[in-house]
Design an enzyme around this catalytic site. Structure first.
Site, short mmCIF file in Angstrom:
data_model
loop_
_atom_site.label_atom_id
_atom_site.label_comp_id
_atom_site.label_asym_id
_atom_site.label_seq_id
_atom_site.Cartn_x
_atom_site.Cartn_y
_atom_site.Cartn_z
N THR A 169 -6.87 10.73 -0.61
CA THR A 169 -7.08 11.74 -1.66
C THR A 169 -6.12 11.60 -2.81
O THR A 169 -5.21 10.86 -2.80
CB THR A 169 -6.95 13.16 -1.07
OG1 THR A 169 -5.65 13.28 -0.47
CG2 THR A 169 -8.01 13.40 -0.05
N THR A 180 0.53 -9.58 12.85
CA THR A 180 1.36 -8.64 12.10
C THR A 180 0.46 -7.90 11.12
O THR A 180 -0.75 -7.99 11.21
CB THR A 180 2.49 -9.38 11.37
OG1 THR A 180 3.28 -8.42 10.70
CG2 THR A 180 1.94 -10.39 10.39
N THR A 221 0.87 -1.19 0.00
CA THR A 221 0.00 0.00 0.00
C THR A 221 0.91 1.24 0.00
O THR A 221 1.32 1.70 -1.05
CB THR A 221 -0.96 -0.01 1.20
OG1 THR A 221 -0.24 -0.28 2.40
CG2 THR A 221 -2.04 -1.07 1.02
N GLU A 275 6.22 4.65 7.29
CA GLU A 275 5.78 5.79 6.49
C GLU A 275 6.58 7.05 6.83
O GLU A 275 6.61 7.49 7.98
CB GLU A 275 4.29 6.04 6.70
CG GLU A 275 3.43 4.96 6.05
CD GLU A 275 1.96 5.11 6.34
OE1 GLU A 275 1.17 4.51 5.59
OE2 GLU A 275 1.59 5.78 7.32
N ASN A 329 -0.31 10.40 5.69
CA ASN A 329 -1.58 10.00 6.29
C ASN A 329 -2.66 11.06 6.19
O ASN A 329 -3.85 10.75 6.21
CB ASN A 329 -1.34 9.59 7.75
CG ASN A 329 -0.73 8.20 7.84
OD1 ASN A 329 -1.41 7.21 7.69
ND2 ASN A 329 0.57 8.16 8.04
N LYS A 365 3.95 -7.09 4.03
CA LYS A 365 3.73 -5.70 3.70
C LYS A 365 3.41 -4.95 4.99
O LYS A 365 2.88 -5.51 5.95
CB LYS A 365 2.60 -5.52 2.68
CG LYS A 365 1.20 -5.92 3.13
CD LYS A 365 0.45 -4.91 3.95
CE LYS A 365 0.36 -3.57 3.27
NZ LYS A 365 -0.35 -2.59 4.19
#
Length: 427
Positions: free
Chosen positions: A427, A209, A172, A296, A422, A198
């Site tokens: 969007t 996980t 993702t 991230e 995030n 992932k």
């Protein structure tokens, strides 16, 4: 202890497993895919950004899985829990781009994914594990998935490419695919364990996980397979944190084809089981570190190694407390040796120890510096410390001097990019 020999192949390294992935448009436009789409009209959708994958073995496998402890569970979690209750599985179908969570028809879609997979592979739906990852609360359309499975079932591969395509399809916000495989011998039988995973955000597992799929060709009964998975999970995936959020879709699943031909592992005290458990741990540890590294917006992998604890639980709590602290994460992002934040995170962790005995050191490939001794400040060079912390992999070493237990947790720094990713996720 058995030697760890890393090899290529991921989930296709073990005998009997094949995998593959296609694109059906879930990631880019889940709301716009036609309900009545057929394989021909969707041909243009099968491009480079894959979002649907299958892992399959032609014979039934002993299997085990662990799932999210979040009270809000996505539909695929419930279905997979039911399907794997008998310790047997034969295929995994997984999509990315949509979590299939908190929607009115989620169960129907998850069951439909199992049915279409089973139909195209010639197996029973109860032997299919289903998983999803992506945005929560958006309806997942089944028709494009059915068309994708029809094509995918004919293109599954036993090569490394099959595994890599699958690892890419489940991404993702990940920035790179995550794979690992090892080979070893039980007697004169060559065996393998391979896995993909992932995860980049919403990472703070609890007995599970993000999404991780592991395969092996070792002959081992389901009870010991689950025991090995659970034990390894406690020291790997349960020891990582990116942002403190436990997902609705977390799952780790392992399937054992038994095609290596070794004598079945049935004794948990045997050397064979101990070696298998260690190798499974090594694969899962590698995958867990990759998740933490790919947090991230992250620029640094942070490991926290706690020694001298009175119990493993205390060591685990302290190490996870440090790598989960936003104040620690932001300081290390700026290469700031603000050790007081580390001591603070140690202090609010659950466990019995004397803070006045605690030592803290910071290390990387650029060197090591002790910043705290017996719970008090030491003089050190801020310039030297900043140089050490400028590396892209940092270790916080903590000695509680209260016992002989240890644990290591893995996390990442916290940057403004995390907020941007995030804030714009939908969007």
């Amino acid at each position: 202890m058995v030697t760890v020999n890393q090899i290529d192949g991921g989930v296709c390294a073990a005998k009997g497993f094949m995998a593959g992935a296609v694109r059906v448009g879930i990631k880019s436009s889940p709301a716009n895919m036609p309900q009545n789409a057929d394989a021909d009209s969707l041909s243009d959708s099968f491009s480079e950004k894959k979002d649907l994958a299958i892992i399959y073995c032609a014979n039934k496998c002993n299997a085990a899985a662990l799932f999210t402890q979040n009270k809000v569970k996505a539909a695929p979690i419930t279905i997979s829990q039911n399907h794997i209750a008998n310790g047997v599985a034969q295929a995994i179908i997984v999509n990315s781009g949509n979590a299939n969570a908190c929607t009115p028809d989620g169960m129907e879609v998850a069951i439909g994914m199992c049915k279409t997979t089973a139909s195209n592979l010639g197996i029973t739906p109860d032997d299919v594990i289903v998983a999803s990852t992506g945005v929560i609360g958006q309806r997942l359309k089944l028709a494009p998935i059915e068309c994708g499975v029809e094509r995918l079932a004919k293109e599954l591969s036993m090569t490394s490419a099959g595994s890599t395509n699958t690892a890419e399809a489940i991404m993702t916000t990940d920035t790179f695919p995550k794979e690992c495989a090892v080979e070893f011998f039980i007697g004169d039988k060559r065996c393998a364990i391979g896995g993909i995973t992932k995860g980049s955000g919403m990472i703070h597992p609890n007995m599970a996980t993000m999404l991780s799929f592991i395969t092996t060709d070792v002959v081992i009964n389901s009870r010991l397979l689950e025991k090995a998975l659970r034990n390894a999970n406690e020291q790997t995936f349960n020891m990582i944190s990116v942002d403190g959020d436990t997902s609705t879709n977390d799952m780790v699943c392992i399937m054992a084809s038994g095609l290596a031909g070794n004598a079945e592992i049935t004794d948990e005290n045997s050397d064979e089981f101990k070696n298998f458990s260690f190798l499974l741990y090594s694969v899962m540890r590698s995958l867990a570190r990759d998740i933490a590294r790919d947090g991230e917006g992250a620029t640094k992998l942070i490991s926290c190694n706690v020694t001298g604890a009175g119990s493993f639980l205390t060591a685990r709590n302290v190490s996870k407390s440090v790598i989960s602290s936003n104040l620690v994460k932001t300081a290390l992002s700026a290469a700031d040796a603000n050790w007081g934040r580390i001591l603070c995170a140690i202090g609010y962790a659950d466990g019995e120890f004397d803070i006045s005995k605690v030592d803290v050191a910071l290390s990387s490939d650029k060197g090591t510096i002790t910043v705290c001794k017996d719970g008090a400040a030491l003089k050190f060079s801020e310039v030297n410390a900043s140089e050490i912390l400028s590396a892209d992999e940092i270790t916080v070493n903590i000695n509680l001097k209260s016992g002989n237990e240890s644990a290591t947790a893995y996390g990442c720094d916290l940057t403004s990019e995390y907020v941007k990713i995030n804030a714009e996720y939908r969007t």
